[in-house]
Design an enzyme around this catalytic site. Structure first.
Site, short mmCIF file in Angstrom:
data_model
loop_
_atom_site.label_atom_id
_atom_site.label_comp_id
_atom_site.label_asym_id
_atom_site.label_seq_id
_atom_site.Cartn_x
_atom_site.Cartn_y
_atom_site.Cartn_z
N LYS A 84 0.85 -1.20 0.00
CA LYS A 84 0.00 0.00 0.00
C LYS A 84 0.88 1.24 0.00
O LYS A 84 1.78 1.39 0.82
CB LYS A 84 -0.92 0.02 1.21
CG LYS A 84 -2.10 -0.91 1.04
CD LYS A 84 -2.98 -0.93 2.25
CE LYS A 84 -4.10 0.07 2.18
NZ LYS A 84 -5.01 -0.08 3.34
C1 E4P Z 1 -8.17 -0.01 3.92
O1 E4P Z 1 -7.53 -0.17 2.93
C2 E4P Z 1 -8.25 1.29 4.59
O2 E4P Z 1 -7.04 1.60 5.19
C3 E4P Z 1 -9.38 1.25 5.58
O3 E4P Z 1 -10.52 0.71 4.95
C4 E4P Z 1 -9.68 2.58 6.22
O4 E4P Z 1 -10.84 2.46 7.01
P1 E4P Z 1 -11.27 3.55 8.09
O5 E4P Z 1 -11.67 4.78 7.36
O6 E4P Z 1 -12.43 2.91 8.79
O7 E4P Z 1 -10.08 3.77 8.98
#
Ligand code: E4P
Length: 223
Positions: A84
């Protein structure tokens, strides 16, 4: 449509895997921190459970060189690992370099269709638009998915759309209707997908009626 679990909690991952519906896992630094365990330990545990299914692990550097260096190390953890990378100019440059090296990438913190377009042009394997965080600031998160799906279809981009920051089953329903490739879902939301009050009431009634039958009406295999 693929279901990824949005967690670094190994117990949640094992439970979702047991349902037979788990296509991958996404994490972020916040989710890793919540486990209270070292990064490498968590990453290896998740990769072991997932086998050849994709696992997203995030860099924490923010400059091009740092991100590329960290991504190369993270990618060594397994062939199923997608790195990521945050949606910044340096991040997109890093995605371009990494995709040329055959390293899978997941561009994260995407909040606009143009950011998603840049991610696809750079060769990202996945793009993660955050619907819940947009809803949180009174913007329509799902509208973002609709636009990214349309743009990617217009040009035949192969980057897969991961609907992220999912807060409730309605986000998953809309993501499915729009044809998003993947939803990454927190465990609590995934549990809710099974539920409907009419299912519970219906099952209770079927069993009550069945149990009221004389025993000799029932074959042994239905007793
Ligand atoms: C996943 O890839 C993201 O980091 C995650 O869904 C973020 O979620 P949040 O907005 O609930 O922290």
């Amino acid at each position: 449509m693929k279901f990824f679990l949005d967690t670094a909690n190994i117990e949640e991952i094992k439970k979702a895997d047991d349902w037979g519906l788990l296509d991958g896992v996404t994490t972020n630094p916040t989710l890793i921190a919540k486990t209270g365990k070292p990064f490498l330990q968590v990453a290896k545990e998740i990769i072991e459970v997932l086998g050849d299914r994709p696992v997203s692990l995030e860099v924490v550097a923010t400059d091009y060189e740092g991100m590329v260096k960290q991504a190369r190390e993270i990618a060594k953890l397994g062939p199923n690992v997608a790195v990521k990378i945050p949606m910044t100019a340096d991040g997109i440059k890093a995605v371009k370099t990494l995709s040329e090296e055959g390293i899978k990438t997941n561009v994260t913190l995407v909040f606009s269709p143009m950011q998603a377009l840049l991610a696809a042009k750079a060769g990202a394997t996945y793009v993660s638009p955050f619907v819940g965080r947009l809803d949180d600031i009174s913007m329509e998160g799902i509208k973002l998915i609709e636009e990214i799906v349309a743009i990617y279809n217009n040009y035949g981009f192969e980057t897969e759309i991961i609907v992220a920051s999912v807060r409730h089953p309605e986000h998953v329903r809309m993501a499915a209707l729009l044809g998003a490739d993947i939803a990454t879902i927190p465990f609590a939301v995934m549990e809710k997908l099974f539920k409907h009050p009419l299912t519970d009431i219906g099952l209770e009634r079927f069993l009550k009626d069945w149990n009221a039958l004389p025993e000799d009406f029932k074959p042994d295999f239905l007793k």
